[in-house]
Design a protein around this motif. Structure first.
Motif, PDB file in Angstrom:
ATOM      1  N   ILE B 230      -0.801   7.491  -3.349  1.00  0.00           N
ATOM      2  CA  ILE B 230      -1.769   6.384  -2.772  1.00  0.00           C
ATOM      3  C   ILE B 230      -2.630   6.716  -1.509  1.00  0.00           C
ATOM      4  CG2 ILE B 230      -1.603   4.055  -1.873  1.00  0.00           C
ATOM      5  CD1 ILE B 230       0.671   3.371  -3.795  1.00  0.00           C
ATOM      6  N   ALA B 231      -1.886   7.660  -0.575  1.00  0.00           N
ATOM      7  CA  ALA B 231      -2.317   7.991   0.423  1.00  0.00           C
ATOM      8  C   ALA B 231      -3.581   9.037   0.300  1.00  0.00           C
ATOM      9  CB  ALA B 231      -1.248   8.910   1.330  1.00  0.00           C
ATOM     10  N   ASP B 232      -3.470   9.777  -0.649  1.00  0.00           N
ATOM     11  CA  ASP B 232      -4.596  10.636  -1.213  1.00  0.00           C
ATOM     12  C   ASP B 232      -5.822   9.768  -1.439  1.00  0.00           C
ATOM     13  OD1 ASP B 232      -3.329  12.957  -0.774  1.00  0.00           O
ATOM     14  OD2 ASP B 232      -3.155  13.409  -2.864  1.00  0.00           O
ATOM     15  N   GLY B 267       2.503  -1.586   1.526  1.00  0.00           N
ATOM     16  CA  GLY B 267       1.818  -1.142   2.691  1.00  0.00           C
ATOM     17  C   GLY B 267       0.450  -0.969   2.381  1.00  0.00           C
ATOM     18  N   HIS B 268      -0.011  -1.043   1.103  1.00  0.00           N
ATOM     19  CA  HIS B 268      -1.462  -1.131   0.735  1.00  0.00           C
ATOM     20  C   HIS B 268      -2.084  -2.429   0.049  1.00  0.00           C
ATOM     21  CE1 HIS B 268      -1.690   3.402   1.892  1.00  0.00           C
ATOM     22  NE2 HIS B 268      -0.245   3.406   1.355  1.00  0.00           N
ATOM     23  N   ASP B 269      -1.016  -3.305   0.078  1.00  0.00           N
ATOM     24  CA  ASP B 269      -1.413  -4.688  -0.507  1.00  0.00           C
ATOM     25  C   ASP B 269      -1.658  -4.511  -1.894  1.00  0.00           C
ATOM     26  OD1 ASP B 269      -1.275  -5.945   1.911  1.00  0.00           O
ATOM     27  OD2 ASP B 269      -3.455  -5.451   2.510  1.00  0.00           O
ATOM     28  N   ALA B 270      -1.088  -3.489  -2.509  1.00  0.00           N
ATOM     29  CA  ALA B 270      -1.064  -3.348  -3.927  1.00  0.00           C
ATOM     30  C   ALA B 270      -0.051  -4.269  -4.661  1.00  0.00           C
ATOM     31  CB  ALA B 270      -0.907  -2.086  -4.316  1.00  0.00           C
ATOM     32  N   TRP B 271      -0.445  -5.106  -5.732  1.00  0.00           N
ATOM     33  CA  TRP B 271       0.361  -5.956  -6.496  1.00  0.00           C
ATOM     34  C   TRP B 271       1.618  -4.915  -7.353  1.00  0.00           C
ATOM     35  CZ3 TRP B 271      -0.682 -11.186  -7.666  1.00  0.00           C
ATOM     36  CH2 TRP B 271      -0.141 -11.812  -8.852  1.00  0.00           C
ATOM     37  N   VAL B 272       2.786  -5.468  -7.286  1.00  0.00           N
ATOM     38  CA  VAL B 272       3.746  -4.832  -7.945  1.00  0.00           C
ATOM     39  C   VAL B 272       4.430  -5.629  -9.119  1.00  0.00           C
ATOM     40  CG1 VAL B 272       6.088  -3.994  -7.714  1.00  0.00           C
ATOM     41  CG2 VAL B 272       4.681  -3.960  -5.522  1.00  0.00           C
TER      42      VAL B 272
END
Lengths: 479, 479
Positions: B230-232, B267-272
């Motif tokens: 995700i960071a990449d 941390g990236h507001d991604a849906w889980v």
């Protein structure tokens, strides 16, 4: 080993099963005396249920008893003989028993190998049904096309759009998505709402649907307007991907001109999807195939036996001319589903024909309907519905407080009170609130109208007359 | 008026209905003596069917007779006590009768107003079931979340992705589509194939799914690798929209660490989205909830009572924390569905919770299961399956021709022949071909493995032992 819970014994299953069948027969016998529309307010049903599941099991008899106590008062009775709203979803005894057998078999037909009969009976029945409707051979399973049972026409429209995108992009959409290619989808102002929903779900967005005007009298798509819209869009660099045609719109049963619209679409390599969800099944009668003229030009076609053709929901029959576009858009092959039959190319794996992976043996219910009614019986059912609608149209013509809004379309009649929109809505609402019959409304050219759709095999001329009297009384009360 | 066709009379419905129930009871009684896997070649079933539908109707008895003649030999028997392939889709008598009653009622629950009990019973039963599984209150219908029955977990994953896109785009995707925003979706190498299919259908394309490595021993997602990926991606300007977590992967029953992965996603507001299609129902036992630790951080969760929890297909229970994202992505409101209840905001219209518009009364079957088994009975069923799997693991350990591939996961055991991949596949195929039992295969870290998934309530220790003997004989034949 821990104890097994108490499962129903075979004897208990027979006893409760017979009781469930009898409950249904009794329920059907009671319908005529029940209000068609549920007479409950929000929360009324919920309040009759406990807050939690029971700790220990109850008898199935308790479930049956609660159907009467909790459920029935909260139902709008779709199987009622005076249910004329939306499009009736009528369900015959044969279909219900066919579906019951499917539950008992409990097979998963996701691929041919997981239960071959699920796939092969479905292919056979879809070929039978295509022939019964007079559909072109290109939709048959023995060429490059084929049929499949989808859950609903909404899903059929969505998969048609995915197939269209696959073909138009040469497979690129599957890999890289729809991107910002400015795809455009066309349907008339009367196209079913599932077209917009399909565009939203496919990642195109609502704005990708270009709405085409209709002829004010017939509510059919203005094909000249379609031609002009596509030409404008192409000139602007947009990419027409699918034209959606209604063979029987939801609002008034309007019939788009398939042949003329398809010719326009073909000029731009756009996919032609014919949505005949309600009206398609009428084609079992050779004299009621006019609205499908030109369907041989369509890339895909859907009609719902679960509406007017006696098959319990869900059963939406969907055909494509070229199954490669469909499976190209939807195929996946995880390791655990690899098998010799799939690799041989000799079989169809329906998993790749729809969004879902798992699928039940839905063909049994349609097989049971086609076999127990026969083509003759299905024709008689359709003709009976159309005759009742003609009778409604005569009643409308004979009472000058009412007027027709559009010509009757098969078993759908759309009319209003001459007095105006408010009176029309109030009269319908009065009938619905009384429970005597259940109708729905629409808006045609900006004015409110009442839709009366005949569909149930339980509906008699007496039911229509009784509904008409209720409407007349409601109209009188408005005067 | 034209003649009506001959519909079944109430008396005929009772007679044929009782016969259908009895056919099912007889079919179940015959299972033990039938080969589990169908012994037919492509086309064998089809050849037994006529080319066209009959002109005149036949008796329902003829359909029943053809089930025996045409269908049964072409079935792989998913309800067989020695069906251990994929994940068994077991179906209890109570569920089947519940679904039968739903067919008899034949109501359409697309919106609250079209049959209030369909919606309210479903809401109640989903709240019951959430509580029974120990799910957080945020999924209950009395807050901003709620549950709904989807047809399959594939559809649940797809709707989760649409909800995620809606939230991440602030509603822009609904309007303008996914565009070229370079959305990214994350799942492990073991994520169900429906994740890729969902990305394809949503217009993102296969390439939008970034596959995260797993721990070789547990096959669970490597959360550090997720964080790095995700960071990449964020650094490269891509937009993480959803993280898909497997609480019980299809291949080996691997359990992703929900809490740890959800922290990264948040941390990236991604849906889980937690896909517990098979293993989620085990949480009816408090001692089998470990794999759901952290689920309170999930935005959506799905588990399938139609797999291991005795509910006839289709019944996939799906919950969201915030139904506004879901309905924001999927809502449509055509004129003919406008009604006072919807406009009051007091009711839920399930049409906006899934791709389809029409929906049947699926809650009855789950209601019947929860009530007739009770929580105690469901716990006993789950514990019985897990105990049988532990027994299989002991059998594997006791025979040095076999070895475990991963630790047993609930009722799933994954093992292989020490001799090698080819021998493993051949031994499984020999057992499957014999009809004695039915198993499926997978690949784990590049090597072939056999999956034995216990699920049916008909499976006894004797069935497991008999299957094991067949495997031992097949292994001996490979030596």
């Amino acid at each position: 080993m821990p104890d097994q819970p108490a499962h129903m014994t075979p004897e208990e299953f027979r006893r409760h099963g017979h009781a469930a069948i009898d409950w249904i027969a009794d329920y059907w016998a009671s319908l005529d005396d029940l209000p068609v529309r549920a007479q409950v307010a929000p929360g009324d049903v919920r309040r009759l249920l406990p807050a939690s599941a029971p700790e220990t099991g109850e008898s199935f008899d308790a479930v049956l008893a609660d159907l009467d106590r909790v459920v029935v008062p909260g139902l709008t009775h779709w199987q009622h003989p005076r249910f004329f709203a939306y499009f009736p979803a009528n369900s015959s005894p044969a279909a219900i028993l066919g579906d019951l057998l499917s539950s008992g078999i409990g097979a998963q037909g996701m691929i041919w190998a997981t239960s071959p009969a699920v796939t092969e009976v479905e292919q056979a029945v879809l070929d039978w049904f295509a022939e019964a409707l007079g559909l072109p051979d290109t939709f048959r399973s023995d060429g490059p096309g084929g049929g499949v049972i989808q859950d609903t026409a909404s899903t059929a429209t969505f998969t048609a759009l995915l197939s269209a995108l696959h073909r138009a992009s040469g497979g690129d959409v599957r890999r890289h998505g729809v991107g910002d290619a400015d795809w455009r989808v066309y349907g008339s102002t009367q196209a079913h709402s599932s077209l917009v929903k399909a565009a939203m779900m496919a990642g195109l967005g609502e704005d990708a649907v270009r709405t085409i005007a209709v002829d004010p009298a017939t509510q059919a798509m203005d094909v000249a307007a379609l031609r002009a819209a596509i030409a404008d869009d192409v000139a602007a660099g947009l990419r027409p991907v699918m034209v959606h045609l209604a063979a029987g719109s939801t609002s008034t049963g309007a019939m788009d001109d398939i042949a003329a619209a398809a010719e326009v679409a073909r000029g731009h390599d756009a996919w032609v999807h014919v949505d005949a969800a309600w009206a398609g099944v009428a084609a079992v009668c050779p004299e009621h195939r006019g609205h499908l003229a030109g369907v041989e030009s369509a890339d895909s076609f859907v009609t719902n036996p679960h509406k007017w053709l006696l098959t319990t929901f869900d059963c939406s029959t969907f055909w494509v001319r070229d199954r490669a576009a469909l499976t190209g858009a939807l195929s996946i092959l995880p390791e655990y589903l690899r098998n010799a039959a799939t690799e041989s190319g000799e079989v169809v794996d329906y998993r790749d024909w729809h969004p879902q992976l798992g699928r039940r043996f839905r063909a049994i219910k349609l097989w049971a309907v086609l076999r127990t009614y026969g083509i003759d019986g299905l024709q008689a059912h359709i003709r009976s519905g159309i005759a009742l609608a003609e009778h409604v149209a005569e009643l409308v013509a004979a009472d000058d407080r009412f007027e027709m809004v559009t010509e009757p379309s098969l078993s759908l009649v759309v009319f209003r009170l001459a007095a105006g929109d408010e009176q029309t809505m109030a009269a319908m609402e009065a009938v619905n609130a009384s429970g005597e019959a259940y109708l729905s409304h629409t808006t045609v050219e900006g004015r409110t109208a009442i839709r009366l759709a005949v569909g149930s095999w339980r509906t008699t001329r007496a039911d229509v007359d009784r509904t008409w009297r209720a409407l007349q009384e409601a109209a009188a009360a408005q005067a």
